[in-house]
Motif scaffolding. Structure first.
Motif, PDB file in Angstrom:
ATOM      1  N   GLY A  59      37.141  39.273  38.095  1.00 19.57           N
ATOM      2  CA  GLY A  59      36.000  39.470  38.983  1.00 19.57           C
ATOM      3  C   GLY A  59      35.763  38.356  39.988  1.00 19.57           C
ATOM      4  O   GLY A  59      34.617  38.116  40.381  1.00 19.57           O
ATOM      5  N   GLU A  60      36.822  37.702  40.442  1.00 17.11           N
ATOM      6  CA  GLU A  60      36.680  36.663  41.466  1.00 17.11           C
ATOM      7  C   GLU A  60      36.169  37.277  42.769  1.00 17.11           C
ATOM      8  O   GLU A  60      36.275  38.481  42.992  1.00 17.11           O
ATOM      9  CB  GLU A  60      38.034  35.984  41.727  1.00 17.11           C
ATOM     10  N   SER A  61      35.680  36.428  43.629  1.00 19.85           N
ATOM     11  CA  SER A  61      35.151  36.914  44.909  1.00 19.85           C
ATOM     12  C   SER A  61      36.282  37.422  45.805  1.00 19.85           C
ATOM     13  O   SER A  61      37.421  36.951  45.733  1.00 19.85           O
ATOM     14  CB  SER A  61      34.397  35.793  45.632  1.00 19.85           C
TER      15      SER A  61
ATOM     16  N   GLN B 104      42.209  34.967  50.262  1.00 18.61           N
ATOM     17  CA  GLN B 104      42.946  33.739  50.547  1.00 18.61           C
ATOM     18  C   GLN B 104      44.276  33.733  49.801  1.00 18.61           C
ATOM     19  O   GLN B 104      45.303  33.325  50.346  1.00 18.61           O
ATOM     20  CB  GLN B 104      42.111  32.518  50.155  1.00 18.61           C
ATOM     21  N   GLN B 105      44.241  34.203  48.562  1.00 22.57           N
ATOM     22  CA  GLN B 105      45.480  34.251  47.781  1.00 22.57           C
ATOM     23  C   GLN B 105      46.448  35.305  48.316  1.00 22.57           C
ATOM     24  O   GLN B 105      47.654  35.092  48.326  1.00 22.57           O
ATOM     25  CB  GLN B 105      45.174  34.494  46.300  1.00 22.57           C
ATOM     26  N   PHE B 106      45.909  36.439  48.764  1.00 23.88           N
ATOM     27  CA  PHE B 106      46.760  37.445  49.396  1.00 23.88           C
ATOM     28  C   PHE B 106      47.466  36.850  50.606  1.00 23.88           C
ATOM     29  O   PHE B 106      48.663  37.079  50.828  1.00 23.88           O
ATOM     30  CB  PHE B 106      45.942  38.661  49.848  1.00 23.88           C
TER      31      PHE B 106
ATOM     32  N   GLY C 127      48.677  35.875  39.732  1.00 19.84           N
ATOM     33  CA  GLY C 127      47.408  35.167  39.874  1.00 19.84           C
ATOM     34  C   GLY C 127      46.362  36.019  40.568  1.00 19.84           C
ATOM     35  O   GLY C 127      45.189  36.031  40.172  1.00 19.84           O
ATOM     36  N   VAL C 128      46.772  36.764  41.598  1.00 19.05           N
ATOM     37  CA  VAL C 128      45.844  37.661  42.294  1.00 19.05           C
ATOM     38  C   VAL C 128      45.371  38.757  41.334  1.00 19.05           C
ATOM     39  O   VAL C 128      44.182  39.077  41.279  1.00 19.05           O
ATOM     40  CB  VAL C 128      46.504  38.277  43.554  1.00 19.05           C
ATOM     41  N   GLN C 129      46.291  39.313  40.559  1.00 22.02           N
ATOM     42  CA  GLN C 129      45.910  40.340  39.584  1.00 22.02           C
ATOM     43  C   GLN C 129      44.883  39.791  38.596  1.00 22.02           C
ATOM     44  O   GLN C 129      43.884  40.448  38.288  1.00 22.02           O
ATOM     45  CB  GLN C 129      47.148  40.838  38.826  1.00 22.02           C
TER      46      GLN C 129
END
Length: 96
Positions: free
Chosen positions: A34-36, A42-44, A26-28
């Motif tokens: 191009g998410e903020s 937050q996902q990390f 999901g992070v990838q």
């Protein structure tokens, strides 16, 4: 070398890792789309917490397994050992 022999514990750890793997994908995807940076950060954080809790759970499973192998407690001692392990898990979780 210690090996996690309890099938249920092994399954639990693997399932936790699979969830963390999904979070990493999901992070990838967020980076590719191009998410903020704030949302990605937050996902990390969520992924790190998931991996930390999985490591803690695996460690506790190893400890319980090894204590049972070394001590081979009777039923009254087993309840005491389970309480002690739960307390240790709580203390270790607070270290992170």
């Amino acid at each position: 070398m210690t090996v996690l022999t309890d099938a249920d514990a092994r399954t639990e750890v693997l399932n936790r890792l699979r969830r963390a793997e999904g979070q990493i994908r999901g992070v990838q995807r967020m980076i590719e789309e191009g998410e903020s940076c704030l949302k990605i950060g937050q996902q990390f954080s969520a992924v790190r917490k998931a991996l930390d809790s999985t490591y803690l759970r695996m460690t506790m499973c190893f400890m319980e397994q090894e204590l049972e192998n070394c001590l081979q407690p009777d039923e009254s001692q087993k309840a005491n050992m389970e309480t002690m392990l739960k307390d240790m898990e709580t203390l270790l979780a607070r270290m992170g």
